[in-house]
Write a protein that holds these residues in place. Structure first.
Motif, PDB file in Angstrom:
ATOM      1  N   LEU A  69      37.698  43.652  39.884  1.00  0.00           N
ATOM      2  CA  LEU A  69      39.034  43.357  40.085  1.00  0.00           C
ATOM      3  C   LEU A  69      39.476  42.794  41.542  1.00  0.00           C
ATOM      4  O   LEU A  69      40.129  42.397  41.772  1.00  0.00           O
ATOM      5  N   GLN A  70      38.660  43.495  42.307  1.00  0.00           N
ATOM      6  CA  GLN A  70      38.948  43.366  43.526  1.00  0.00           C
ATOM      7  C   GLN A  70      38.816  41.988  44.328  1.00  0.00           C
ATOM      8  O   GLN A  70      40.078  41.041  44.925  1.00  0.00           O
ATOM      9  N   GLU A  71      37.858  40.621  43.478  1.00  0.00           N
ATOM     10  CA  GLU A  71      38.020  40.291  44.097  1.00  0.00           C
ATOM     11  C   GLU A  71      38.382  38.908  42.799  1.00  0.00           C
ATOM     12  O   GLU A  71      38.683  38.323  43.366  1.00  0.00           O
ATOM     13  N   GLU A  72      39.050  38.922  41.670  1.00  0.00           N
ATOM     14  CA  GLU A  72      39.853  38.256  41.537  1.00  0.00           C
ATOM     15  C   GLU A  72      41.827  38.429  42.195  1.00  0.00           C
ATOM     16  O   GLU A  72      41.957  37.090  42.224  1.00  0.00           O
ATOM     17  N   LEU A  73      41.703  39.652  42.851  1.00  0.00           N
ATOM     18  CA  LEU A  73      43.016  39.590  43.587  1.00  0.00           C
ATOM     19  C   LEU A  73      42.754  39.215  44.946  1.00  0.00           C
ATOM     20  O   LEU A  73      43.770  38.260  45.151  1.00  0.00           O
ATOM     21  N   GLU A  74      41.952  38.885  45.365  1.00  0.00           N
ATOM     22  CA  GLU A  74      41.411  38.915  46.828  1.00  0.00           C
ATOM     23  C   GLU A  74      41.732  36.876  46.071  1.00  0.00           C
ATOM     24  O   GLU A  74      42.514  36.094  47.119  1.00  0.00           O
ATOM     25  N   ILE A  75      41.001  36.279  45.798  1.00  0.00           N
ATOM     26  CA  ILE A  75      40.863  35.146  45.169  1.00  0.00           C
ATOM     27  C   ILE A  75      42.288  34.401  44.872  1.00  0.00           C
ATOM     28  O   ILE A  75      43.218  33.664  45.332  1.00  0.00           O
ATOM     29  N   CYS A 123      51.660  37.086  34.329  1.00  0.00           N
ATOM     30  CA  CYS A 123      51.761  36.467  35.034  1.00  0.00           C
ATOM     31  C   CYS A 123      51.411  36.283  36.640  1.00  0.00           C
ATOM     32  O   CYS A 123      51.174  36.305  37.026  1.00  0.00           O
ATOM     33  N   HIS A 124      51.329  34.536  36.626  1.00  0.00           N
ATOM     34  CA  HIS A 124      50.317  33.869  37.427  1.00  0.00           C
ATOM     35  C   HIS A 124      51.236  33.226  38.685  1.00  0.00           C
ATOM     36  O   HIS A 124      50.483  32.934  39.722  1.00  0.00           O
ATOM     37  N   ASP A 125      51.909  32.817  38.448  1.00  0.00           N
ATOM     38  CA  ASP A 125      53.039  31.627  39.947  1.00  0.00           C
ATOM     39  C   ASP A 125      53.706  33.360  39.949  1.00  0.00           C
ATOM     40  O   ASP A 125      54.182  34.144  40.431  1.00  0.00           O
ATOM     41  N   THR A 126      54.120  32.544  41.650  1.00  0.00           N
ATOM     42  CA  THR A 126      54.772  33.746  42.628  1.00  0.00           C
ATOM     43  C   THR A 126      56.002  32.974  42.638  1.00  0.00           C
ATOM     44  O   THR A 126      56.208  31.312  43.136  1.00  0.00           O
ATOM     45  N   LEU A 127      56.953  33.742  44.195  1.00  0.00           N
ATOM     46  CA  LEU A 127      57.839  32.549  45.077  1.00  0.00           C
ATOM     47  C   LEU A 127      56.808  32.168  46.158  1.00  0.00           C
ATOM     48  O   LEU A 127      56.213  32.159  46.114  1.00  0.00           O
ATOM     49  N   SER A 162      48.110  41.357  40.197  1.00  0.00           N
ATOM     50  CA  SER A 162      46.859  42.703  40.222  1.00  0.00           C
ATOM     51  C   SER A 162      47.248  42.584  37.993  1.00  0.00           C
ATOM     52  O   SER A 162      46.688  42.616  37.360  1.00  0.00           O
ATOM     53  N   GLY A 163      48.459  42.306  37.891  1.00  0.00           N
ATOM     54  CA  GLY A 163      49.317  42.160  36.140  1.00  0.00           C
ATOM     55  C   GLY A 163      47.561  40.706  36.321  1.00  0.00           C
ATOM     56  O   GLY A 163      46.880  41.526  34.586  1.00  0.00           O
ATOM     57  N   VAL A 164      47.525  39.741  36.517  1.00  0.00           N
ATOM     58  CA  VAL A 164      46.558  38.442  36.077  1.00  0.00           C
ATOM     59  C   VAL A 164      44.914  39.166  36.522  1.00  0.00           C
ATOM     60  O   VAL A 164      44.151  39.088  35.547  1.00  0.00           O
ATOM     61  N   ALA A 165      44.812  39.931  37.120  1.00  0.00           N
ATOM     62  CA  ALA A 165      43.545  40.808  37.578  1.00  0.00           C
ATOM     63  C   ALA A 165      42.996  41.650  36.263  1.00  0.00           C
ATOM     64  O   ALA A 165      42.229  41.536  35.867  1.00  0.00           O
ATOM     65  N   ALA A 166      44.439  42.306  35.966  1.00  0.00           N
ATOM     66  CA  ALA A 166      44.049  43.576  34.411  1.00  0.00           C
ATOM     67  C   ALA A 166      43.601  42.510  33.640  1.00  0.00           C
ATOM     68  O   ALA A 166      43.302  43.066  32.235  1.00  0.00           O
TER      69      ALA A 166
END
Length: 681
Positions: free
Chosen positions: A59-65, A139-143, A154-158
């Motif tokens: 989860l941490q690695e996915e979040l950081e990337i 949802c993977h995109d952001t402002l 965080s939701g995408v990593a989950a």
């Protein structure tokens, strides 16, 4: 290599894989930069597969990337994230495809958010072609300015970790994992996906779970968001799993969100999200260190357990139960009670807001050549269980009037009148007409005027805009500092002849006390609670000019009154609408006081006079301009207080935040507030 820091290890391994040609020509994140896993499935003594626990390291690695940079829809950074998400899901054995979403959302010019983007769809089919379908989404995109770790990498990593855990479990249910684009631009990606489903697929879907913002850094409470706040089949499965694994009871709440896109497409859905968002959520400071990885791992375990029980070949089809449980035939929009209607919007904006297709019923022009249109939508109003056909009338392309056909759905006038009284109180006017008594209400909270008129064959219920002005609800003096009371406090209620105190006032007062400045140097005289309706101003600063006194040796300093909109802060039953945002708004009031103080204002303007003029911004929630404006003094102050590591901001933003460290009194205030809010120093 194992001694390298985690982030450096990820970069090193990615470089090695890229050099070896293992990235398949993809730039940026595209495959797991983690040690290879064993393909062996863990089994119990009975020979049955065992559901693993989530891996916080993954989860941490996915979040950081994912949160390495902003991922605005249609940008190269979003495309890199899409390649990474797709590759991982393929590594787990899912069949993947991409959906290209195109469109624009918003106003003209710089305020338009790009709604173009790419959905990633991953499917693990069951052996039976008519098997139940469960959908898990994020949802993977952001402002354009936010790395979006909490909202919503965080939701995408989950989602990715849930997909990994379930990939090895036997199933008689088709699993679909979908990562959406277009969330900031009206949730265009989720709407596009739902509309792409065939009727046959819709019939097979027993539910959808959307994984929202799950940073959990401010409050670890978890919500189950549904369209009407009522249970869903998958929501109850999640709640049961949370009780079993965590001894917690996740509770339902009515909120708008991505789940609404599913529901209005006749697909039952629930969103799993944090109870409170982080202070930095959606801002340029929304970085991976904000996310509570251990808590995120717990959420993944609960979601995986709930789905694994449903997908097990030992459990029967859930289709009949889901259809009964969630009433799939009902695809109406549910109008929240006392929620303002967006009068003045275009038909396209209405359709986007409601999330369902409307029917153009009529077009015409009036005697003054104004263009008239009427559109019909299925909507639920005032707690009525059945759908009420609702007509939206537009004049020159702007919403002017809404007419609700309660009578046509079997809700008689007496019933509807009682429902209206329960929400808006007694009518402000009653008038005898040819067919009976007509009633009218005026609601300052929703800024809506309601007219109920009897007719020969029933009645008409009409809603129009009701412009409101600011109404003072309550007022409290400030107690000056003393030796025994070094911090200001709220004192006597000044509206003694006013009606009984609103119970919500004490809830807001408790928060205000935590955020009051130390000492009496900031010249805060009073705090008013007011309302001008939901969605208008949330706060107001009144400046009291000092009286002229020619004999005074020194010019008296300005004094201030804080105003807080009680309705924007709290619901009628005393729940926070958004506690995090309320805190930010109160701190913004303090920043506005500093902006009116000559010393701070002059120093700030002198130091940053060579930068471009600052656009009006509100706490990181800015227009869809890809060139993020620099913060002014008041917003820089908010981030000075709330940002954990302001020095890491760098560049012009960092300099503006660091500006306040030259003032000992402001450093003391920052320490005081962070202690009161239990933010790590």
């Amino acid at each position: 290599m194992d001694d390298l820091p985690k982030s450096l290890r990820a970069i090193f391994l990615a470089a090695v894989l890229a050099a070896g040609g293992l990235l398949g020509g993809c730039a940026g994140p595209s495959t797991r930069v983690l040690p290879q896993e064993s393909k062996e499935v863990v089994v119990s003594e009975e020979g049955l597969p065992v559901l693993e626990e989530s891996n916080p390291f993954y989860l941490q690695e996915e979040l950081e990337i994912l949160a390495g940079s902003p991922r605005a829809g249609g940008s190269e950074e979003e495309q890199e994230a899409v390649r990474y998400i797709r590759q991982l899901l393929e590594d787990y054995g899912y069949d993947t495809s991409l959906q290209h979403v195109a469109g624009r959302q918003g106003g003209e010019g710089a305020d338009v958010l790009n709604a173009s983007g790419i959905n990633v769809v991953a499917v693990r089919e069951a052996s039976e072609p008519e098997a139940d379908i469960v959908i898990v989404s994020a949802c993977h995109d952001t402002l354009p300015w936010s790395p979006g770790a909490s909202e919503s990498a965080s939701g995408v990593a989950a989602l990715l970790e849930t997909a990994r855990l379930l990939s090895r479990m036997p199933t008689d249910t088709e699993l679909r994992f979908v990562s959406f684009s277009g969330y900031p631009a009206g949730q265009t990606g989720s709407r596009y996906y739902v509309e792409s489903l065939s009727e046959k697929e819709r019939h097979r879907v027993i539910g959808a779970i959307h994984l929202g913002g799950l940073g959990c850094s401010v409050n670890s409470g978890i919500l189950l968001e549904s369209e009407d706040g009522k249970p869903t089949m998958l929501g109850d499965a999640l709640r049961d799993a949370s009780q079993e694994l965590l001894q917690e009871s996740w509770f339902y709440e009515q909120r708008e969100g991505t789940h609404s896109r599913f529901v209005r497409g006749r697909l039952p859905a629930v969103t799993v999200s944090q109870q409170r968002e982080a202070y930095e959520a959606g801002s340029r400071f929304d970085r991976p260190e904000l996310v509570d990885i251990e808590r995120l791992a717990q959420v993944v375990n609960v979601v995986s357990r709930a789905i694994s029980d449903i997908m097990s070949p030992d459990t029967p089809s859930m289709l009949a139960k889901a259809h009964h449980y969630n009433d799939l035939r009902d695809n109406a929009y549910i109008q929240p009670v006392r929620q303002p209607i967006a009068f003045g919007e275009t038909p396209q904006e209405t359709e986007s807001r409601l999330g369902i297709r409307g029917f153009l019923a009529a077009e015409n022009t009036d005697g003054e050549e104004n263009a008239l249109q009427s559109w019909e939508y299925p909507v639920k109003w005032l707690g009525v269980d059945q759908v009420l056909l609702t007509t939206y009338y537009y004049q020159n392309g702007r919403l002017d009037t809404v007419v609700v056909d309660g009578d046509g759905a079997g809700v008689d006038m007496a019933d509807m009148r009682e429902r209206l009284i329960s929400v808006y109180g007694e009518p402000v006017e009653e008038a005898e007409g040819p067919s009976g008594i007509a009633y009218s209400w005026q609601d300052a909270v929703s800024r809506t005027a309601i007219f109920m008129t009897p007719e020969n064959d029933g009645y008409e219920l009409e809603l129009r805009e009701y412009p409101t002005e600011r109404m003072l609800l309550d007022s409290y003096e400030i107690i000056p500092a003393t030796g025994q009371n070094p911090q200001m406090g709220l004192g006597r209620r000044e509206m003694e002849e006013a009606p009984a105190q609103d119970p919500r006032a004490n809830v807001l007062l408790t928060l205000v006390r935590q955020l009051l400045p130390m000492g009496d140097g900031q010249r805060l005289r009073r705090i008013d609670f007011y309302t001008d309706g939901l969605g208008e101003t949330k706060t107001a600063l009144e400046i009291l000019q000092p009286e002229e006194n020619e004999e005074a040796e020194e010019q008296r300093e300005l004094e201030f009154i804080w105003g807080l909109d009680l309705e924007d802060a709290l619901t009628a039953d005393g729940r926070w609408r958004n506690e995090t945002d309320t805190i930010r708004q109160i701190l913004l009031l303090y920043g506005q006081m500093l902006e009116q103080t000559e010393e701070y204002r002059t120093d700030f303007e002198t130091i940053f006079s060579d930068t471009n003029p600052v656009q009006q911004v509100e706490l990181g929630v800015k227009p869809g301009d890809y060139k993020e404006p620099l913060p002014d003094l008041k917003e820089s102050f908010v981030w000075f207080v709330l940002t954990d590591r302001p020095g890491e901001a760098g560049g012009s933003w960092g300099a503006r935040i660091q500006f306040f460290y030259r003032y000992e009194e402001l450093i003391a205030y920052r320490t005081q507030i962070r202690n009161n809010l239990k933010i790590d120093p």
